[in-house]
Every structure is written in structure tokens, then in C-alpha cells.
Design a protein around this motif. Sequence first.
Motif, short mmCIF file in Angstrom:
data_model
loop_
_atom_site.label_atom_id
_atom_site.label_comp_id
_atom_site.label_asym_id
_atom_site.label_seq_id
_atom_site.Cartn_x
_atom_site.Cartn_y
_atom_site.Cartn_z
N ALA A 20 0.73 -1.26 -0.10
CA ALA A 20 0.31 0.19 0.17
C ALA A 20 0.67 0.83 -0.04
N ASN A 21 0.47 2.18 -1.15
CA ASN A 21 1.38 3.93 -0.17
C ASN A 21 0.18 4.65 -0.19
N ARG A 22 1.47 4.92 1.32
CA ARG A 22 0.32 6.10 2.23
C ARG A 22 0.87 6.91 2.45
N PHE A 23 0.19 8.12 2.00
CA PHE A 23 1.07 9.55 2.28
C PHE A 23 -0.54 10.49 2.54
N LEU A 24 0.20 11.69 3.26
CA LEU A 24 -0.28 13.26 3.21
C LEU A 24 -1.00 13.92 1.59
N ILE A 25 -2.15 14.08 1.89
CA ILE A 25 -2.53 15.16 1.06
C ILE A 25 -3.06 15.82 1.38
N CYS A 26 -3.55 17.61 0.23
CA CYS A 26 -3.72 17.96 1.51
C CYS A 26 -5.17 18.62 0.96
N ALA A 27 -6.03 18.37 1.21
CA ALA A 27 -7.65 18.28 1.66
C ALA A 27 -8.76 19.14 0.09
N SER A 28 -7.27 20.38 -0.17
CA SER A 28 -8.33 20.45 -1.15
C SER A 28 -7.94 20.05 -2.62
N ASN A 29 -7.05 19.19 -2.38
CA ASN A 29 -6.31 18.14 -3.58
C ASN A 29 -7.30 16.31 -3.94
N MET A 30 -8.11 16.40 -2.57
CA MET A 30 -9.18 15.23 -2.53
C MET A 30 -9.09 14.78 -3.78
N ALA A 31 -10.52 15.79 -4.63
CA ALA A 31 -11.10 15.27 -5.62
C ALA A 31 -10.54 16.44 -7.31
N PRO A 86 4.62 11.78 2.10
CA PRO A 86 4.97 10.33 2.07
C PRO A 86 4.43 10.27 3.33
N VAL A 87 3.96 9.36 4.03
CA VAL A 87 4.23 9.23 5.39
C VAL A 87 4.96 8.66 5.78
N ASP A 88 6.06 6.97 5.43
CA ASP A 88 7.63 7.07 6.25
C ASP A 88 8.30 8.32 6.47
N LEU A 108 7.57 11.53 7.05
CA LEU A 108 7.14 12.15 8.45
C LEU A 108 7.32 11.25 9.79
N ASN A 109 7.45 9.93 9.70
CA ASN A 109 7.21 9.37 10.82
C ASN A 109 8.87 9.36 11.31
N ALA A 110 9.65 9.48 9.91
CA ALA A 110 11.09 9.30 10.52
C ALA A 110 10.92 10.60 10.87
N ILE A 111 11.27 11.87 10.53
CA ILE A 111 11.24 13.04 10.93
C ILE A 111 10.54 13.81 12.53
N LEU A 112 9.64 12.53 12.68
CA LEU A 112 8.33 12.77 14.25
C LEU A 112 9.54 12.17 15.15
N ALA A 113 10.58 10.77 14.52
CA ALA A 113 10.65 9.85 15.45
C ALA A 113 12.05 10.63 16.32
N LYS A 114 13.06 11.48 14.98
CA LYS A 114 13.96 12.30 15.22
C LYS A 114 13.73 13.42 16.10
#
Length: 448
Positions: A344-355, A365-367, A369-375
Motif C-alpha cells: 500500500a502507498n500511504r501519503f498525506l494529501i491536502c484536503a483541497s486536492n482530494m477530488a 509520504p507517511v514514511d 513524516l514518521n522518520a521526522i517525528l521519530a527524530k
Amino acid sequence: MDDIKLLHKITPGIRLKVAAYARISNDKEELETSLDEQIKHYADFIIANPNWEFIGIYYDDGISGTTISKRHGFNKMLELARNKMIDVILVKSVSRFSRNVVNLLEIVQELRKIGVEMFFEQQNVSSINLASDQMITIYAEFAEAEAVSTSNNVKWRVDKNMREGRYYIPVNQMLGYYYDEDGKLQIKEGEAYIIKTIYRLYLSGLGCAKIANYLKERKIPNKHVYNWSPNGIRGILRNEKYVGDCLLQKTYIEDPLTHKSIRNLGEKDQYLIENGHPAIIDRDSWNEVQEMIDEGAIKYKVRRKTANDGNPTNILSAYANWVICPYCGSNFHHKINHYNGKPANRFLICASNMAGKICEADNYPVDQLNAILAKITGQLKANKTDLKDFLLSKFTSTSYCKLQEKMETLNLRIEDTEKQYRKLYKSDDVLEFNMAFQYKEQLKSLLK
């Protein structure tokens, strides 16, 4: 209305800016004065007075008086009053202005503070007169009680119709159907072709997002021009009305004053009418589509809310409501794309771009962001003492004392209000009972 006596302060040489508000409701059982008659009556009356400046007539047609949010004419008038563009508002009666006691009293008090007078013709009451509050409250409670009674009568009729298998399909909100001159539901062939195409594409293996793009690229219209979305496609594929069935009471309204629609998860009886109207999709195709959607939900672990399951329809993301777009200010949503045989490809997208691409923000990419948060989390853990000192510095003794003073003042107000309420709420006197109601609302507000 010739003997109307406003209490508004008159300044020599300056005309009062006067407006009027009119409303009729579709749920009123007896015949009311038509909206056109109300508008003409007030327009003629205001214009005929040389000491008044006609600002306008603001109205709402077929909108309930128990809520404010959907009354566009009402809200436009209030906005002008708040901007000091209206001095006086004329209304036929308290019930035309509002059937919600709390809303009415809040507006009366707000407008009174800025010097705007409301005059209720039927009750011959001015909002500027402080002594009129109890009278306005009584009339408002009568109006609210009438609204609740009417709502209960409507609910009873609707429930009776559902039990007897009678229903109405909102053809203005969905593709494929229309009502003819005799009130019979008919298939709208041009729109029905679009529905059949959506089912055919899904059965051929296309997902909801690809079907939405397919329709947008070919500029195939829906009820909202070309604004096709994956959720909209999924709603069409799940809509039992296209196979000739109708599931009644999917949602219900619990509070007649808020009109908030609540999803029915078993709290109310539901009624399934099978083969009650012409079908656009054959039963075999419909069943196959439902099986495919259910299999996909199991495969990708999509949870659906049920009566015994407190989980949301879509799993609440850990990133919800705190990752904000720097370009448009919308929230970022957690999105998962599934590809057959691939992770699965997991990512964050602006709500304005959903449609579709509207905002210039990129997907992240969520990966990453997770790395930044872990740091960042690691750095905070390594400097617990500095973090603790920083947080404590934000709570100085001065701010603590001020907070403590506010809490003590608030507690005293709560205690005093509660005493007043307990003193009056059992009273047989109507005025004292209504005063108790106001204290009760104040108590609710203080306890928030």
C-alpha cells in the motif's frame, strides 16, 4: 399596525433605518399569510413613514424557525444590524422570528447592546423595553412547544408511511430518476446510462478513483456539474435504489430544535422495500458489485461503523487535524492507495486536492513524516530537563494567580446561579418559572 410605538431614541433630522423580517414554514399545518403578502405589507408600511429610511425586507421561505444556520435572509439581516446599518427590525410575531427560546433571547440581548430594536407586531412588544423580556420568553416558549408538537406529528406521519411501504426518492439529489406529472417515479434514460456505465466499469475491475477520473475526463455531468469523486462513485455503487429497493430511515432527527441528522445504527427501526420502483441495475449485477466491495473492505481492512462498533466508517488517522497546509490552510488527510500485488502507498494529501489538483501543496509520504517525528521525539527525550524547564517557565506565578482568581470568580457565579435556579424552578408563577429557565441556560454556559 398604524399605532406602532417604537422605543428607539429619535435624533432630530435623522431618519431611522428600518427593515423587516418575514418567514413562512412548510411544516405549518394551517394556512398562513403568504410570503408575498408579508413582504408587500411591510414594504408599504415602512416606505409610507417619512421618518423612516427603508433598508429592505429580509425573508426565508419554507425554512424552520427552530434553527438559524440555514436561514440566509435572517443571517444577512443580522449581519447588517451588527454593522449598524439597521436601527429597527419589524417582525409579524415572535414565532416568525424564532421558535428556539435560547436563540431568540441571545439575539435580543445581542442587538439590544448595540442599540437595535426589534418590534413584534402581533404581541405589540419592543425588545428595547427590559420589562418585555419575560413576555418575549413566554411567547417564544409557546412557539418552541408548537414547533416540537408539529415535528412530532410529522414524525408520526413519516413513520406510518414507512410502515405501509410508502416513500419518496430525492430525485434532485441523485441521478437516474424523475417524477412525472402524475407523481409516478420514472427512469431518466440519459442519467440511467451514466449509472449503468459506473457499474459496468466497476465490474470490469476499475476502482472508484479511476471511474471518477474516467467520468471527469469525458466531462460527463452529475448533479454537481463534473465534480466526480471516489466517495461519490462508492455511494452510487452502494445505493440500493438503483436495483429497485429502498431502505428507509437510514438517518433520523433526534432533536427537532437542532434538526441534526444522525446515522441510524440500530437506534430506530429500518424498513426495506424490495422492488418498489423501476430498477436501473439488474439484481445479479447489483449483488456482484456488493460482494466485490465487501471483499475489498476485508482485504484492505476497511472498517464500517455498526450499531455495536464504535469505530468510525474510515479509520481515524493519527495525523488527523494537526498537519496543516501552508498554502491554503486546509487539513492534510491520510490517504492509502492500493495496487494489486504491491504494498500500500500511504501519503498525506491536502484536503483541497482530494477530488483534483487545486492547491499547490505536494503529497508527502507517511514514511518520511514518521522518520521526522521519530527524530524530534528522540531529541525531546534526550533533553527532558530542558523541556521541563521550558514548560514550567510558561506557567509563571503571576499567570497562575490570575488563573486562580478567574476560577474563584467563576465558581462564585456558578454557585449564585445555581441558588437562583433552585429557588425558582419549582415555582407555580409563570414568570418565575421562565426566569428559572434563563438561570438554567446561564448555568449550562458557565459549566462548559
